[in-house]
Design a protein around this motif. Structure first.
Motif: not given
Length: 419
Positions: A160-163, A165-166
């Motif tokens: 997902n997006q948060s994955d 970005v991290a």
């Protein structure tokens, strides 16, 4: 009688050294720097680091070494083959220019595009903000790779997006793996497998297909590692698949390199995935895989030393592979690998193993009593063979599960996809 030098220190190099010693033409095999576990197989270790090209050349000259074989990727990226060739010494491996196929994901993608080789769509980025901005146009999951050498660990899947970005922040913000560039590419679905081939430009000798297990834990969970086990050949794929991959992937890539005035001599490793539309390339390596080598190379029934020399002399050597058994290898690692490694764990369980098991050592050292102890993340690779994968798994896991491997662990599902 010939003397051979192997560059490297892991289980892959242990397996290469073993295979070379089977040749009637080979008198001695040296490994620089090697590890003390290799001594049990009659391989002589040399305390010279793999990037100290000057000392390695000096050693090869003094010992009248007739052939040097390079195991790991870093010396290849740093130009060890060019250095040995300039010194007039025979060495097997790709030049620094050809090694870029592994050391730069962007370069590899460009070559694949020129060759018309099927691979995932991608984009490359040098700064964190532009990479994160590009995420608005993507669908998940997607794959994010460090554009450089990362010992098999520089690939992550963002769900997902948060994955995403991290992961991007780790690679471009914190410069994990010392990377200054990343590749973001589409996620391909299917079963992964590997094809290694001996290559000297137009001469291509494919090895049996193999399947590595990169994830740290059972069920392909956890972070990527250098590899937790492998098996070969692959009963779930047809025997024609290897030929198809040579014709559609390996040969076109070698031709595309030649169009750039780059000759390829050495081992080309294609990391592949079988999609609904056929095999596609995940990545290329320019050397033997680890732990794939431990289960592929023992299948060679013809002379390994003669094979390499024949290839270097532009002569197509006679090559014979076994076709009756499945070879299985399970890596034993320190408990917290790949997050951290441990040293000093006694390896007495492996001092005496059944005749149908082979131990190739990697992260080991000798203690003050001369006993083998752990000294790294991946400690060793235990291998066996049997007429089918289920039997091979039974043999290897029955023995491993009886050992008290305190401070160590291994995956319990290596080879399960082949059952």
């Amino acid at each position: 009688m010939a003397k051979v030098l192997v560059i490297g220190q892991g289980a892959r190099e242990h397996a290469i050294g073993r295979q070379l010693l089977l040749s009637e033409q080979v008198e001695e095999v040296y490994c620089a720097p090697g590890n003390p576990g290799m001594l049990r197989s009659g391989i002589k270790t040399v305390p010279i680091k793999e990037l100290n090209f000057e000392k390695l050349v000096d050693f090869a000259r003094k010992q009248a070494v007739s052939l040097t074989v390079v195991g790991p990727e870093l010396p290849l990226q740093q130009g060890i083959v060019d250095y040995f060739n300039a010194a007039g010494l025979t060495i097997f491996g790709p030049s620094q220019a050809a090694a870029k196929l592994e050391s730069s994901k962007q370069f590899a993608k460009k070559v694949m595009q020129e060759a018309g080789v099927p691979t995932a769509r991608y984009a490359s980025f040098q700064d964190e903000s532009s990479a994160i901005q590009a995420l608005s146009k993507t669908t998940y999951p997607l794959v994010i790779k460090a554009d450089g050498l990362a010992a098999g660990k520089g690939v992550a899947i963002a769900k997902n997006q948060s994955d995403a970005v991290a992961i991007i922040h780790q690679l471009l913000g914190e410069h994990q793996f010392n990377t200054t560039s990343i590749v973001i590419e589409e996620y391909l679905e299917g079963q992964e497998f590997s094809l290694m081939a001996f290559v000297n430009d137009d001469q291509i000798i494919p090895m049996p297909l193999s399947q590595d297990h990169k994830a740290a834990y059972d069920g392909d969970r956890g972070p990527n590692t250098g590899g937790m086990g492998a098996y070969s050949p692959l009963p779930q794929f047809s025997t024609e698949l290897g030929k198809r991959c040579v014709d559609e992937i390996v040969r076109p890539v070698i031709h595309a390199l030649r169009q750039r005035d780059i000759s390829f001599c050495g081992v080309l490793y294609a990391g592949l995935i079988m999609t609904k539309t056929g095999p596609k390339v995940i990545e290329f390596n320019v050397r033997f895989g680890d732990p794939e080598t431990e289960v592929v190379l023992p299948q060679l029934q013809s002379d390994f030393y003669e094979l390499i020399l024949g290839l270097l002399d532009q002569q197509l050597p006679q090559v014979k592979w076994q076709n009756n058994d499945i070879y299985l290898g399970v890596v034993v690692s320190s408990e917290n690998y790949p997050q951290s490694s441990a040293a000093g764990i006694r390896l007495s369980s492996f001092n005496s193993v059944p005749a149908d098991l082979t131990i190739n050592y990697a992260g080991v050292a000798q203690d003050s009593k001369g006993e083998l102890v752990s000294n790294g993340g991946r400690i060793l690779c235990a291998t066996t063979k049997a007429s089918n994968i289920t039997q091979a798994r039974t043999i290897l896991y029955s023995w491993l599960n009886q050992q008290k491997l305190v401070g160590m662990r291994y995956r319990n599902d290596i080879g399960k996809r082949g059952e």
